[in-house]
Design a protein around this motif. Structure first.
Motif, mmCIF file in Angstrom:
data_model
loop_
_atom_site.group_PDB
_atom_site.id
_atom_site.type_symbol
_atom_site.label_atom_id
_atom_site.label_comp_id
_atom_site.label_asym_id
_atom_site.label_seq_id
_atom_site.Cartn_x
_atom_site.Cartn_y
_atom_site.Cartn_z
ATOM 1 N N PHE A 113 0.851 -1.194 0.000
ATOM 2 C CA PHE A 113 0.000 0.000 0.000
ATOM 3 C C PHE A 113 0.887 1.243 0.000
ATOM 4 N N ASP A 114 0.564 2.166 -0.883
ATOM 5 C CA ASP A 114 1.265 3.450 -0.926
ATOM 6 C C ASP A 114 2.774 3.259 -1.078
ATOM 7 N N GLY A 115 3.165 2.253 -1.867
ATOM 8 C CA GLY A 115 4.577 2.006 -2.131
ATOM 9 C C GLY A 115 5.331 1.327 -1.010
ATOM 10 N N LYS A 116 4.648 0.942 0.046
ATOM 11 C CA LYS A 116 5.291 0.291 1.190
ATOM 12 C C LYS A 116 4.682 -1.092 1.425
ATOM 13 N N LEU A 117 5.402 -1.919 2.163
ATOM 14 C CA LEU A 117 4.870 -3.194 2.612
ATOM 15 C C LEU A 117 4.376 -3.018 4.038
ATOM 16 N N PHE A 118 3.084 -3.221 4.225
ATOM 17 C CA PHE A 118 2.467 -3.072 5.542
ATOM 18 C C PHE A 118 2.221 -4.438 6.170
ATOM 19 N N LEU A 119 2.506 -4.549 7.457
ATOM 20 C CA LEU A 119 2.133 -5.706 8.254
ATOM 21 C C LEU A 119 1.040 -5.290 9.225
ATOM 22 N N VAL A 120 0.008 -6.092 9.322
ATOM 23 C CA VAL A 120 -1.073 -5.870 10.278
ATOM 24 C C VAL A 120 -1.041 -7.060 11.233
ATOM 25 N N PHE A 121 -0.868 -6.803 12.530
ATOM 26 C CA PHE A 121 -0.659 -7.896 13.465
ATOM 27 C C PHE A 121 -1.396 -7.639 14.778
ATOM 28 N N THR A 122 -1.622 -8.720 15.503
ATOM 29 C CA THR A 122 -2.232 -8.635 16.828
ATOM 30 C C THR A 122 -1.149 -8.484 17.877
ATOM 31 N N GLY A 123 -1.246 -7.427 18.672
ATOM 32 C CA GLY A 123 -0.363 -7.271 19.810
ATOM 33 C C GLY A 123 -1.043 -7.806 21.059
ATOM 34 N N VAL A 124 -0.295 -8.537 21.885
ATOM 35 C CA VAL A 124 -0.868 -9.159 23.085
ATOM 36 C C VAL A 124 -0.055 -8.753 24.301
ATOM 37 N N THR A 125 -0.751 -8.214 25.294
ATOM 38 C CA THR A 125 -0.101 -7.817 26.534
ATOM 39 C C THR A 125 -1.017 -8.132 27.706
ATOM 40 N N ASN A 126 -0.515 -7.952 28.906
ATOM 41 C CA ASN A 126 -1.304 -8.151 30.117
ATOM 42 C C ASN A 126 -0.802 -7.176 31.176
ATOM 43 N N GLU A 127 -1.624 -6.200 31.482
ATOM 44 C CA GLU A 127 -1.251 -5.188 32.468
ATOM 45 C C GLU A 127 -1.938 -5.429 33.808
ATOM 46 N N GLY A 128 -2.293 -6.687 34.057
ATOM 47 C CA GLY A 128 -2.887 -7.042 35.337
ATOM 48 C C GLY A 128 -4.390 -7.221 35.303
ATOM 49 N N LYS A 129 -5.007 -6.972 34.148
ATOM 50 C CA LYS A 129 -6.458 -7.127 34.017
ATOM 51 C C LYS A 129 -6.820 -8.238 33.026
ATOM 52 N N GLY A 130 -5.867 -9.123 32.776
ATOM 53 C CA GLY A 130 -6.098 -10.167 31.784
ATOM 54 C C GLY A 130 -5.460 -9.787 30.462
ATOM 55 N N PHE A 131 -5.410 -10.733 29.556
ATOM 56 C CA PHE A 131 -4.750 -10.499 28.271
ATOM 57 C C PHE A 131 -5.581 -9.575 27.398
ATOM 58 N N ASP A 132 -4.882 -8.636 26.779
ATOM 59 C CA ASP A 132 -5.509 -7.636 25.917
ATOM 60 C C ASP A 132 -4.948 -7.803 24.511
ATOM 61 N N GLN A 133 -5.825 -8.061 23.546
ATOM 62 C CA GLN A 133 -5.410 -8.263 22.161
ATOM 63 C C GLN A 133 -5.923 -7.101 21.307
ATOM 64 N N THR A 134 -4.993 -6.455 20.602
ATOM 65 C CA THR A 134 -5.319 -5.305 19.763
ATOM 66 C C THR A 134 -4.682 -5.479 18.392
ATOM 67 N N GLN A 135 -5.203 -4.739 17.407
ATOM 68 C CA GLN A 135 -4.672 -4.821 16.045
ATOM 69 C C GLN A 135 -3.753 -3.620 15.804
ATOM 70 N N ASN A 136 -2.599 -3.921 15.178
ATOM 71 C CA ASN A 136 -1.540 -2.934 15.050
ATOM 72 C C ASN A 136 -0.907 -2.963 13.660
ATOM 73 N N ILE A 137 -0.169 -1.883 13.365
ATOM 74 C CA ILE A 137 0.407 -1.687 12.042
ATOM 75 C C ILE A 137 1.924 -1.530 12.148
ATOM 76 N N ALA A 138 2.639 -2.140 11.178
ATOM 77 C CA ALA A 138 4.052 -1.857 10.960
ATOM 78 C C ALA A 138 4.250 -1.738 9.452
ATOM 79 N N TYR A 139 5.278 -0.996 9.036
ATOM 80 C CA TYR A 139 5.473 -0.776 7.605
ATOM 81 C C TYR A 139 6.953 -0.716 7.279
ATOM 82 N N SER A 140 7.251 -0.905 5.983
ATOM 83 C CA SER A 140 8.640 -0.989 5.543
ATOM 84 C C SER A 140 8.778 -0.419 4.141
ATOM 85 N N GLU A 141 9.880 0.296 3.908
ATOM 86 C CA GLU A 141 10.196 0.805 2.572
ATOM 87 C C GLU A 141 10.868 -0.264 1.714
ATOM 88 N N ASP A 142 11.637 -1.161 2.362
ATOM 89 C CA ASP A 142 12.412 -2.144 1.606
ATOM 90 C C ASP A 142 11.881 -3.568 1.719
#
Length: 494
Positions: A113-142
């Motif tokens: 997309f837009d000349g870049k390679l995008f990764l869409v991934f689930t991030g998983v953490t736990n800040e003491g209230k149980g596991f929290d799963q969210t959707q996140n973006i990373a991108y690359s020019e090369d």
């Protein structure tokens, strides 16, 4: 600072890989041509894409040891889906939304997309209230070095969806929008939820694409959605689905409403070791699927995952398969043609008769890594059962049975290697058919058996030593008429 932390974590993981990959490469159970990581644990295929002239595999990865833990994204590229070059890790835990020892960068997908390679991934953490799963973006020019978006997370679990059950985004482009399907659980039933965006960063909910009524488990992992022929296909791996490790639904779809009207369903694979398949488009238009050769339901993470962890690794991918739509609305999953490049030492058996009670040995490569393709004349065959006894030796064997009377195919690995257990079963629908085609791919630690025009497959992991290198066909209750049979040895490329 966050980018620097991910870079440091990737360097630390790469150092561990470099320290262990040589010793791991000599493991007795290492696959010869199925894709594996250099060391450590892998599970789901992620971010499968053909990008800038190469096939890209990203994969769920723990580079530190042969058990699931602290998920990174590994990365490898290929020009032919057979020979792979490992690249630096693409993602490592580094942010508040993905830096947890029992979490990390979970599954997702890739898009250009837009000349870049995008990764869409689930991030998983736990800040003491149980596991929290969210959707996140990373991108690359090369396409190699990635940066996480500073505005992550871009999507959180909506009301009614528990935060530990919202994951595995798969993205694709249609018209002016990028669409995303995410696996979820709502009121104890599996769901696939549909979102869309025009810029990759701001996502709007469209609709519940499809959901379980109870028959497809309580959580849909790794959903995938695409058009095939004149139909649409939804893939997912249902948690709590019993023997269903990966399924497909076929039907019609309306982009205006975002609703999928499915009226056909089937199993992608009936074996114990086929999970989380992800698809992508090859440059010639083929829809190709790659899956993880294992399954959580059969080997929960608190149990033994097999003997390979002792060698410093665990996990591989099933062979890539092309999905095709049949006239009756069912799907075929055909081993990709690129696998032909692995063939060596061909042997053509031609026509042959296997008599009742007779076990005929079949030579196929070295008897460990091989391909075996055959066709049976059902009109002339009088046998009640056809048995393929695979990877035999030392009193052990993996037994694939085609029961013509009961219309059932099964693969029994209870006596396969002294460790594996279980017997998979599927219907073998032969009404009106004159022949039965059977196609086997065996490797150091696995057996994949296809039949009935690739409408049925059973994938099994078998941890047999090289001394188990004999293979037989057996007729039970009559004779088997083989109209053609060929075998090949398969080269070591991993």
């Amino acid at each position: 600072m966050s980018a620097e932390l991910m870079h440091r974590n990737i360097e630390r993981a790469q150092k561990r890989i470099d320290e262990t990959k040589e010793s791991v490469s000599h493991g007795a159970m290492r696959q010869r041509y199925h894709f594996m990581a250099q060391a450590g644990w892998i599970n789901d295929p992620n971010g499968l894409i053909f990008y800038k002239g190469k096939y890209h595999y990203f994969y769920q990865y723990n580079p530190y040891y042969g058990f699931w833990d602290y998920m990174h994204w590994g990365h490898a590229v290929s020009e032919d889906l057979v020979h792979w070059t490992y690249l630096p890790l693409a993602l490592a835990p580094s942010e508040i939304y993905d830096d947890h020892m029992r979490g990390g960068c979970f599954s997702g997908s890739a898009i250009e997309f837009d000349g870049k390679l995008f990764l869409v991934f689930t991030g998983v953490t736990n800040e003491g209230k149980g596991f929290d799963q969210t959707q996140n973006i990373a991108y690359s020019e090369d396409g190699i070095h990635f940066t996480k978006y500073e505005g992550n997370p871009v999507l959180r679990a909506p009301e009614g969806v528990p935060t530990p059950f919202f994951r595995d985004p798969k993205v694709w482009k249609h018209g002016d929008y990028i669409y995303m399907v995410v696996g979820a659980s709502c009121e104890g039933k599996g769901q696939a939820r549909l979102y869309r965006t025009k810029d990759m960063f701001h996502w709007d909910f469209v609709n519940v694409l499809a959901e379980s009524r109870g028959e497809w488990g309580y959580m849909w992992e790794c959903p995938d959605f695409f058009k095939l022929g004149d139909k649409y296909v939804l893939l997912f791996s249902p948690m709590g689905g019993g023997e269903r490790t990966s399924v497909y639904l076929t039907g019609d779809f309306d982009y205006e409403t975002g609703k999928f009207d499915w009226h056909g369903s089937g199993a992608i694979d009936w074996g114990f070791e086929y999970y989380a398949p992800q698809s992508f488009l090859a440059p010639d238009g083929r829809r190709i699927l790659v899956a993880w050769a294992n399954c959580w339901d059969w080997m929960p993470i608190w149990k033994d995952w097999g003997p390979t962890y002792k060698e410093g690794w665990c996990g591989h991918f099933n062979i890539p398969r092309e999905a095709r739509l049949m006239a009756d609305g069912t799907l075929q999953f055909i081993p990709v043609k690129e696998l032909n490049a692995l063939r060596e030492t061909p042997r053509n058996y031609g026509e042959m008769t296997v008599h009742d009670g007779e076990m005929t040995e079949i030579e196929a490569g070295d008897g460990v890594a091989y391909e075996w393709n055959m066709a049976v004349d059902l009109k002339k065959t009088t046998a009640e059962q056809i048995k393929l006894c695979l990877r035999c030796g030392e009193g052990r064997a993996t037994v694939c049975t085609f029961d013509l009377n009961k219309a059932e195919m099964s693969v029994d690995k209870n006596n396969a290697d002294g460790w594996s257990k279980g017997r998979s079963r599927s219907t073998l629908f032969l009404k009106g058919k004159d022949s039965l085609d059977i196609h086997v791919f065996a490797d150091q630690s696995s057996v994949e058996v296809f039949a009935d025009q690739y409408g049925i497959s059973h994938s099994m992991n078998v941890y047999a030593p090289n001394s188990q290198d004999r293979n037989y066909i057996e007729a039970v209750g009559g004779q088997v008429e083989v109209t053609g049979m060929e075998t090949y040895g398969l080269k070591k490329v991993m």
